[in-house]
Design a protein around this motif. Structure first.
Motif, PDB file in Angstrom:
ATOM      1  N   PHE B 314       0.853  -1.180   0.000  1.00 16.49           N
ATOM      2  CA  PHE B 314       0.000   0.000   0.000  1.00 16.49           C
ATOM      3  C   PHE B 314       0.897   1.240   0.000  1.00 16.49           C
ATOM      4  O   PHE B 314       1.968   1.253   0.630  1.00 16.49           O
ATOM      5  N   THR B 315       0.438   2.275  -0.700  1.00 16.23           N
ATOM      6  CA  THR B 315       1.285   3.468  -0.844  1.00 16.23           C
ATOM      7  C   THR B 315       1.450   4.226   0.463  1.00 16.23           C
ATOM      8  O   THR B 315       2.388   4.996   0.630  1.00 16.23           O
ATOM      9  N   GLY B 316       0.533   4.029   1.379  1.00 17.33           N
ATOM     10  CA  GLY B 316       0.562   4.757   2.649  1.00 17.33           C
ATOM     11  C   GLY B 316      -0.546   5.788   2.749  1.00 17.33           C
ATOM     12  O   GLY B 316      -0.897   6.234   3.847  1.00 17.33           O
ATOM     13  N   ALA B 317      -1.107   6.173   1.602  1.00 14.68           N
ATOM     14  CA  ALA B 317      -2.212   7.135   1.619  1.00 14.68           C
ATOM     15  C   ALA B 317      -3.463   6.462   2.201  1.00 14.68           C
ATOM     16  O   ALA B 317      -3.803   5.338   1.812  1.00 14.68           O
ATOM     17  N   LEU B 318      -4.120   7.163   3.133  1.00 13.82           N
ATOM     18  CA  LEU B 318      -5.256   6.570   3.846  1.00 13.82           C
ATOM     19  C   LEU B 318      -6.502   7.427   3.672  1.00 13.82           C
ATOM     20  O   LEU B 318      -6.414   8.642   3.526  1.00 13.82           O
ATOM     21  N   THR B 319      -7.644   6.796   3.725  1.00 20.87           N
ATOM     22  CA  THR B 319      -8.891   7.545   3.737  1.00 20.87           C
ATOM     23  C   THR B 319      -9.922   6.800   4.572  1.00 20.87           C
ATOM     24  O   THR B 319     -10.120   5.608   4.346  1.00 20.87           O
ATOM     25  N   PRO B 320     -10.530   7.391   5.546  1.00 25.60           N
ATOM     26  CA  PRO B 320     -10.247   8.742   6.021  1.00 25.60           C
ATOM     27  C   PRO B 320      -8.927   8.769   6.781  1.00 25.60           C
ATOM     28  O   PRO B 320      -8.302   7.725   6.962  1.00 25.60           O
ATOM     29  N   ALA B 321      -8.541   9.896   7.241  1.00 29.39           N
ATOM     30  CA  ALA B 321      -7.292  10.031   7.974  1.00 29.39           C
ATOM     31  C   ALA B 321      -7.427   9.395   9.366  1.00 29.39           C
ATOM     32  O   ALA B 321      -8.531   9.219   9.889  1.00 29.39           O
ATOM     33  N   ILE B 322      -6.284   9.036   9.932  1.00 22.98           N
ATOM     34  CA  ILE B 322      -6.263   8.596  11.334  1.00 22.98           C
ATOM     35  C   ILE B 322      -5.863   9.827  12.139  1.00 22.98           C
ATOM     36  O   ILE B 322      -4.679  10.170  12.225  1.00 22.98           O
ATOM     37  N   GLY B 323      -6.829  10.504  12.676  1.00 21.03           N
ATOM     38  CA  GLY B 323      -6.522  11.749  13.377  1.00 21.03           C
ATOM     39  C   GLY B 323      -5.847  12.703  12.426  1.00 21.03           C
ATOM     40  O   GLY B 323      -6.375  13.010  11.345  1.00 21.03           O
ATOM     41  N   LYS B 324      -4.643  13.108  12.790  1.00 19.42           N
ATOM     42  CA  LYS B 324      -3.942  14.072  11.946  1.00 19.42           C
ATOM     43  C   LYS B 324      -3.128  13.397  10.835  1.00 19.42           C
ATOM     44  O   LYS B 324      -2.506  14.063  10.022  1.00 19.42           O
ATOM     45  N   PHE B 325      -3.147  12.071  10.817  1.00 16.67           N
ATOM     46  CA  PHE B 325      -2.329  11.347   9.832  1.00 16.67           C
ATOM     47  C   PHE B 325      -3.153  10.974   8.608  1.00 16.67           C
ATOM     48  O   PHE B 325      -4.037  10.124   8.676  1.00 16.67           O
ATOM     49  N   THR B 326      -2.860  11.630   7.504  1.00 16.21           N
ATOM     50  CA  THR B 326      -3.528  11.255   6.254  1.00 16.21           C
ATOM     51  C   THR B 326      -2.729  10.189   5.507  1.00 16.21           C
ATOM     52  O   THR B 326      -3.223   9.574   4.580  1.00 16.21           O
TER      53      THR B 326
END
Lengths: 461, 457
Positions: B314-326
């Motif tokens: 996985f590229t690391g991009a997430l949706t939705p974000a984990i708190g402040k971590f997108t």
């Protein structure tokens, strides 16, 4: 007309089967693999007959090219660029259907015409033609081993571009090529079997075994070749090693046929004088297997019926029966330090039997110590290859060149040995050492390296 | 790579051994009871044994043609990978065949000919060789080749949880994922995802019957380590996520599959909303917790991650974000651990570390795990456990359950071993179990298991 059909396994999923699942940590993309080797090929064209065959050359070929079919360690054929092969007319007429969607590194599609041109260049005597998405091969005589023949690296599919460049369909394309010195390969992003894990492979050529080991120990190389005599020592150092089954025949090969009954006795005496056990245990540090036959047991299944034990009294008797015993010159490769040691040992064995051998590094000699790399797991092809290296043709009982029962094979091998052109000494494996970070690399049955699925890990969880 | 087999010969001088057991039995040495058991066992073993009679007869005829009928000393040695039982079967078969051709077995000093039979092999087949010596003449060698035959346990110990597995499916092609579509209580309808197709199987009369095969159409070659997810859906049967490709099944029969190139993110949790199913494991702690809910039951959108279409991560991009971590570092797998007020996410990153992201901080740890991890919801212990694979080794692989009281893992189950490396580990749609795929180093085939935790104590 009797129809014989051999159908390659076409499902592309099977091709992927062996790839992913050999490490518990997932393969990591990226990194540069640094390889050192002794060979100094000046051409990458698999069909270039001017280049000597070697495990290194086979490795290079299979990194940049694909064959129509491949042959696994159990002698089973699997599909590659071909999805099926059908034989009719007693294995004389073959139809090979090509895989769709494969492209050469120059972006042009793999076509039947391109395959025809490639096979014609490698096998001028074959009658090859294109028929839609198939290639037709018509042979002068039946050859049930044709698919195994197509699996040989020299039959890899090449698109020859003006100027002598060779474009392939393999997992890597050539990025930089300094003939005989250095080769840099880059991953082919759209490789039809999936992009390889390495970004780049850098191959340094012309390195002695000592220099290769120094490069490995100093971290300047990730993968190096090992001489058979090095394997024991390096294994004690706890390094990561891999060896093939015995795929190289070390043998004494006479330059000419037997000329007289006396010479027949003398060659027999030489064969009986050889202490293969000592050569293996002392000079080869336990590597390899004493060889009485041309093919190792794992390929033929019967090599043990050929005697390998020395019989000095009988050797002396046969020597004494010969009226005339001229001294022979024994040639060896002066760049091969192991060959010199073995040649010296052979002269001592011969002397014990009353025979006179004089060592010479010259290219011409009465008898030569040769290394012959077996080309195939297929016993008929391997036998033809070994016999061909000494200028002897192989025929089975039916008169055709290849194919037949296990007893036909045995008879054919016995016939080659009966010519007394060759005295087998030892069967040797191809061995390699690697840094601990190199994962999932294997050695193919033909002694070449399989790096398409390898990757570099951090080595630290 | 296949290692060569150079077994030392195990010569055994054979003297009328073919019918020895029968004779002894007839003499009354064996009680009838044991004889019956031996016969039954023999029949059972014979039923599953390979038929070697063809090459046995063939070799016997060749030997008899060379020696003629009469007194012969025979030894049989095994130089092949054949097991002891097969060797005995072949040996007895050969000797019986020779007896029928008039050969009598005598000690070497009384024999007119000696025959050394070696059961050998080459890369493609077995090779049986007979070396025949008669008088002082040159020996003869005859030989035949024989084709090779075609070719859940619970770990219980003092750990608080027990990791159980049941075999779902096994095949030679790679298995990327398996979805259980129906069960009562054992799985009765499954979908098996491999790189080229989805195969549907239904249990009928105790056997899996293939119901339908849905080819997966894709333009680009798959990455070299292909991965995929098969996720049950409520309004249609399932969705398939593959590198750069997403497929959706039809809702009605006959089932069809519509695939298209897409970089849409993959679900990182069990995919089916409100999926409820009974557990296939007694005491397995069946759960009806929706995949998109935290421990408080609050609804939240399911976490998804973007998968690199030409790679295996996985590229690391997430949706939705984990708190402040997108974004997270590039990762192979992820596992949520819902807490009272947040969810702690574990990412097995491509740099061989585990990242623990709680929405505020990203903490890295070297836990010595493999690259596949997931989590399951149970009624045991802390309620959510992480299942993680082992780091690389040369033999097999194992999966073990862990809990995270804080940021350090505590093993809560024994290691459940597999016969080869784990190639996929995904939470099932209902979140209380996982599917693990392993490639057996022994057989080379891929085996998919359902994993679930039960409370040991």
């Amino acid at each position: 007309m009797k129809l014989f059909v051999w159908r390659c396994l076409a499902a592309s999923s099977l091709l992927i089967a062996a790839l992913a699942a050999t490490a518990e940590t997932r393969p990591q993309y990226g990194s540069t693999l640094r390889v050192a080797m002794h060979a100094t090929p000046t051409s990458l064209d698999p069909a270039d007959a001017t280049q000597p065959d070697s495990f290194a050359r086979r490795s290079l070929t299979m990194l940049t090219f694909d064959t129509l079919v491949t042959i696994d360690e159990n002698g089973r054929l699997t599909s590659s660029l071909a999805t099926s092969c059908q034989a009719t007319e007693g294995n004389q007429h073959w139809q090979i259907r090509l895989r769709h969607g494969v492209k050469f590194h120059d972006g042009t599609p793999l076509t039947a015409e391109a395959v025809v041109a490639s096979l014609r260049a490698a096998n001028p005597s074959w009658k090859v033609s294109a028929d839609g998405d198939s290639v037709i091969i018509e042979l002068e005589s039946a050859d049930p081993e044709l698919p195994a023949e197509l699996a040989l690296p020299r039959n890899a599919i090449v698109k020859r571009i003006n100027g002598g460049q060779a474009s392939g369909t393999g997992p890597f394309h050539v990025s930089d090529w300094q003939p005989g010195k250095k080769l840099i390969l880059a991953a082919e992003e759209m490789y039809w079997r999936g992009r390889p894990f390495f970004d780049v492979i850098e191959i340094e050529m012309g390195k002695s075994e000592r220099d290769q080991m120094i490069a490995l120990e100093s971290g300047r190389a990730d993968l190096v070749e090992l001489g058979a005599e090095q394997v024991h020592r390096v294994s004690l150092e706890g390094r990561r090693l891999a060896s093939s089954s015995p795929v190289e025949l070390l043998a004494l090969v006479f330059a000419r046929e037997v000329q007289s009954p006396d010479e027949r006795l003398l060659r027999d005496a030489l064969a009986l004088s050889l202490d293969r056990g000592s050569i293996r245990s002392v000079l080869l540090q336990g590597a390899g297997q004493p060889a009485g036959g041309l093919l190792p047991t794992w390929i033929s299944g019967y090599e043990f019926v050929f005697p390998v034990e020395a019989d000095l009294p009988q050797a002396r008797r046969e020597r004494e029966q010969a009226q005339n015993a001229a001294a022979w010159t024994l040639g060896y490769d002066s760049n091969d330090s192991l060959a010199r040691l073995i040649a010296e040992r052979i002269t001592l064995n011969a002397k014990d039997a009353g025979l006179s051998l004089r060592l010479t590094p010259a290219a011409t000699s009465d008898v030569r110590l040769m290394r012959i790399a077996l080309t195939s797991v297929d016993p008929w092809i391997a036998l033809a290859n070994v016999a061909g290296a000494m200028g002897v043709a192989v025929t089975n009982r039916g008169g055709s060149v290849q194919g037949g029962s296990i007893e036909d094979l045995y008879a054919a091998e016995q016939a080659v040995l009966a010519t007394q052109r060759v005295i087998p000494l030892v069967h040797l494996p191809a061995s390699y050492a690697a840094s601990p970070s190199l994962k999932n690399w294997t050695v193919r049955p033909d002694g070449s390296l399989n790096l398409a699925d390898a990757w570099i890990g951090s080595g630290k969880p | 790579m296949r290692a060569p087999v150079y077994n030392s010969a195990i010569p055994q001088l054979i003297l009328n051994t073919v019918n020895r057991a029968t004779r002894l039995a007839l003499l009354g040495i064996f009680p009838l009871f044991f004889l019956l058991i031996a016969v039954v066992l023999g029949l059972v073993m014979a039923a599953s044994a390979t038929d070697w009679s063809g090459p046995e007869e063939q070799l016997a005829r060749k030997i008899a043609a060379a020696t003629g009928p009469g007194a012969v000393a025979v030894t049989v040695g095994n130089r092949s990978s054949l097991g002891r039982r097969d060797q005995e079967v072949i040996q007895n078969g050969l000797l019986s065949a020779l007896e029928r051709l008039g050969v009598r077995f005598v000690p070497a000093e009384q024999a007119a000919a000696t025959v050394i039979i070696s059961l050998s092999e080459n890369a493609a087949s077995y090779v049986w060789v007979a070396q025949i010596h008669q008088g002082t003449g040159e020996g003869a060698v005859v030989m035949v080749s024989a084709a090779r035959p075609e070719g859940s346990v619970a770990a219980r110990d003092s750990m608080p949880l027990t990791l159980n597995r049941i075999l779902l499916w096994s095949q030679e092609d790679p298995i990327l994922d398996v979805a259980v579509l129906q069960e009562s209580p054992a799985p009765t309808h499954i979908a098996v995802l491999d790189p080229d197709k989805i195969s549907l199987y239904r249990m009928q009369s105790g056997k899996w019957q293939q119901e339908q095969v849905l080819p997966i159409v894709h333009a680009r070659p798959w990455p070299r380590d292909p991965r995929g997810r098969l996720i049950s859906s409520r309004d249609h049967l399932f969705d398939v996520f593959l590198p750069g490709v997403i497929c959706r099944s039809a809702a009605t029969l006959p089932l069809t599959l519509n695939c298209h190139e897409s970089d849409d993110p993959w679900p990182l949790t069990g995919g089916m909303q409100n999926g409820v199913a009974s557990s296939a494991f007694p005491g397995g702690g069946s759960s009806s917790v929706p995949a998109g809910a935290d421990a408080s039951g609050a609804s939240r959108p399911p976490m998804k991650g973007f998968f690199a279409p030409t790679r295996n991560f996985f590229t690391g991009a997430l949706t939705p974000a984990i708190g402040k971590f997108t974004t997270a570092p590039k990762f192979y797998s992820a596992a949520p651990l819902p807490r009272d007020k947040y969810t702690l996410w574990l990412f097995a990153s491509t740099d061989d570390q585990v990242h623990l992201i709680d929405g505020v901080s990203d903490q890295t740890a070297k836990l010595g795990w493999g690259s596949d991890l997931t989590s399951v919801k149970t009624s045991c212990g802390a309620g959510w456990q992480v299942l993680a694979t082992a780091p690389a080794n040369d033999v097999g692989d194992f999966v073990r359950a862990y809990e995270f009281p804080d940021r350090d893992p505590v093993a809560v189950s024994a290691a459940l071993e597999f016969a080869g490396p784990v190639t996929a580990l995904w939470t099932e749609s209902r979140s209380d179990s996982a599917v693990v795929v392993s490639r057996s180093l022994e057989t080379g085939s891929y085996e998919a298991f359902r994993l679930a935790l039960s409370c040991s104590q």
